[in-house]
Design a protein around this motif. Structure first.
Motif, PDB file in Angstrom:
ATOM      1  N   LEU A   1     -18.989  64.334  57.282  1.00 44.21           N
ATOM      2  CA  LEU A   1     -19.110  64.186  58.729  1.00 44.21           C
ATOM      3  C   LEU A   1     -20.200  63.149  58.970  1.00 44.21           C
ATOM      4  O   LEU A   1     -21.216  63.152  58.257  1.00 44.21           O
ATOM      5  CB  LEU A   1     -19.517  65.522  59.362  1.00 44.21           C
ATOM      6  CG  LEU A   1     -19.824  65.525  60.868  1.00 44.21           C
ATOM      7  CD1 LEU A   1     -18.541  65.310  61.668  1.00 44.21           C
ATOM      8  CD2 LEU A   1     -20.475  66.850  61.273  1.00 44.21           C
TER       9      LEU A   1
ATOM     10  N   THR B   1     -14.569  62.345  60.811  1.00 46.25           N
ATOM     11  CA  THR B   1     -14.975  62.443  62.210  1.00 46.25           C
ATOM     12  C   THR B   1     -16.329  61.769  62.358  1.00 46.25           C
ATOM     13  O   THR B   1     -17.234  61.980  61.547  1.00 46.25           O
ATOM     14  CB  THR B   1     -15.058  63.922  62.638  1.00 46.25           C
ATOM     15  OG1 THR B   1     -13.736  64.475  62.615  1.00 46.25           O
ATOM     16  CG2 THR B   1     -15.628  64.059  64.047  1.00 46.25           C
TER      17      THR B   1
ATOM     18  N   ASN C   1     -11.873  59.493  63.424  1.00 41.91           N
ATOM     19  CA  ASN C   1     -11.777  60.266  64.674  1.00 41.91           C
ATOM     20  C   ASN C   1     -13.115  60.223  65.393  1.00 41.91           C
ATOM     21  O   ASN C   1     -14.056  60.918  65.015  1.00 41.91           O
ATOM     22  CB  ASN C   1     -11.399  61.716  64.372  1.00 41.91           C
ATOM     23  CG  ASN C   1     -10.020  61.829  63.764  1.00 41.91           C
ATOM     24  OD1 ASN C   1      -9.084  61.139  64.189  1.00 41.91           O
ATOM     25  ND2 ASN C   1      -9.883  62.666  62.756  1.00 41.91           N
TER      26      ASN C   1
ATOM     27  N   SER D   1      -8.618  62.914  69.005  1.00 42.83           N
ATOM     28  CA  SER D   1      -8.108  63.914  68.059  1.00 42.83           C
ATOM     29  C   SER D   1      -8.476  65.321  68.528  1.00 42.83           C
ATOM     30  O   SER D   1      -9.652  65.695  68.543  1.00 42.83           O
ATOM     31  CB  SER D   1      -8.687  63.662  66.662  1.00 42.83           C
ATOM     32  OG  SER D   1      -8.495  64.808  65.843  1.00 42.83           O
TER      33      SER D   1
ATOM     34  N   ALA E   1     -10.262  67.195  65.695  1.00 39.94           N
ATOM     35  CA  ALA E   1     -11.672  66.805  65.490  1.00 39.94           C
ATOM     36  C   ALA E   1     -12.548  67.392  66.595  1.00 39.94           C
ATOM     37  O   ALA E   1     -13.680  67.824  66.335  1.00 39.94           O
ATOM     38  CB  ALA E   1     -11.794  65.282  65.463  1.00 39.94           C
TER      39      ALA E   1
ATOM     40  N   ASP F   1     -12.981  71.192  65.966  1.00 33.86           N
ATOM     41  CA  ASP F   1     -13.923  71.399  64.855  1.00 33.86           C
ATOM     42  C   ASP F   1     -15.362  71.125  65.329  1.00 33.86           C
ATOM     43  O   ASP F   1     -16.283  71.861  64.992  1.00 33.86           O
ATOM     44  CB  ASP F   1     -13.539  70.456  63.706  1.00 33.86           C
ATOM     45  CG  ASP F   1     -14.433  70.655  62.510  1.00 33.86           C
ATOM     46  OD1 ASP F   1     -14.540  71.797  62.040  1.00 33.86           O
ATOM     47  OD2 ASP F   1     -15.073  69.666  62.066  1.00 33.86           O
ATOM     48  N   THR F   2     -15.515  70.088  66.142  1.00 27.66           N
ATOM     49  CA  THR F   2     -16.849  69.758  66.665  1.00 27.66           C
ATOM     50  C   THR F   2     -17.362  70.877  67.563  1.00 27.66           C
ATOM     51  O   THR F   2     -18.521  71.293  67.446  1.00 27.66           O
ATOM     52  CB  THR F   2     -16.795  68.433  67.462  1.00 27.66           C
ATOM     53  OG1 THR F   2     -16.313  67.407  66.602  1.00 27.66           O
ATOM     54  CG2 THR F   2     -18.172  68.057  68.005  1.00 27.66           C
TER      55      THR F   2
END
Ligand SMILES: NC(=O)c1ccc[n+]([C@@H]2O[C@H](COP(=O)([O-])OP(=O)(O)OC[C@H]3O[C@@H](n4cnc5c(N)ncnc54)[C@H](OP(=O)(O)O)[C@@H]3O)[C@@H](O)[C@H]2O)c1
Length: 217
Positions: free
Chosen positions: A63, A89, A126, A157, A160, A163-164
């Motif tokens: 990351l 990402t 992303n 995305s 992404a 997940d963030t």
């Protein structure tokens, strides 16, 4: 996890320090591997902290965080190149501000944004725009401003961003309901164009420790 933090300023320092405290391996990137601020951070942050060039830090992280000077972020990212960022990402915290003529100006706005410029130049990455509307102390600790207040996120995305959002909660304590997904990366125009108001608020309030709370009728 391994995280690359591009930027040796206060934002890179704050995020990198917190991430190391959480047990992540973090490499701070600069234009040069022997950057004084990055070296000082590495020495103070302990064994999980490393530093290198922007390209080395981007290659290191699964990351990557863009905490470079926004007016120069494209130059910084061009030093990285597409390879080390491919398939990853990139959390973009930068604001394209230019203070050179006195009153702050955005180097890109209205019909484009830094977030979009980065996404266009790195199509296999992303880009998730996040953090840029709050001071760095709030990024890693939203309780610096008491009560509920909102953080904005955008990017192309969905995976992404999901997940963030999960990481923002797990790592920094941002409640899911206090993160507003503004949609695709074109929303970076909106969050970057908030900066003139943010800067004026900081001047009037006399503190960078404030945030937006959005109420719905
Ligand atoms: N301060 C905040 O609380 C806050 C909050 C939200 C967003 N932001 C945004 O976060 C970003 C980082 O802010 P900051 O105050 O921590 O640091 P900054 O002073 O704006 O940026 C420092 C970083 O930018 C790099 N840089 C500067 N000029 C460059 C150039 N010509 N080419 C390539 N790289 C260059 C520096 O590289 P070296 O390491 O090689 O010196 C350094 O890593 C900015 O975009 C800012 O707008 C800040």
């Amino acid at each position: 996890m391994k995280i690359g933090v591009l930027g040796s300023g206060m934002v890179g320092n704050t995020l990198a320090t917190k991430l190391v405290e959480l047990g992540h391996e973090v490499m701070m990137g600069s234009r040069t591997a022997d950057n004084e601020k990055a070296q000082a951070w590495r020495k103070s942050a302990g064994g999980l902290a490393k530093c290198g060039t922007f390209a080395e830090a981007a290659a290191f992280g699964s990351l990557v965080l863009n905490c470079t000077n926004g007016a120069n972020s494209m130059a910084a990212l061009r030093l990285v190149g597409a390879g080390p960022l491919r398939g990853k990402t990139l959390l973009d915290a930068a604001n394209p501000l230019d203070f050179s003529s006195g009153a702050p100006q955005l180097t890109v706005c209205n019909t484009d944004s830094l977030g979009e410029q980065i996404q266009r130049e790195f199509p296999e990455t992303n880009v998730v725009k996040v953090f840029n509307t709050v001071n760095c102390q709030l990024m890693t600790d939203p309780s610096v401003v008491p009560g509920d207040h909102h953080l904005f996120i955008c990017g192309n995305s969905a995976a992404a961003k999901a997940d963030t959002i999960a990481k923002l909660g797990e790592w920094f304590g941002w409640k899911r309901e206090n993160i507003i997904d503004l949609g695709d990366i074109t929303a970076a125009r909106c969050t970057e164009m908030y900066l003139p108001l943010w800067l004026r608020l900081m001047s009037v309030l006399g503190t960078p420790r404030f945030s937006i709370q959005v109420h719905q009728g």
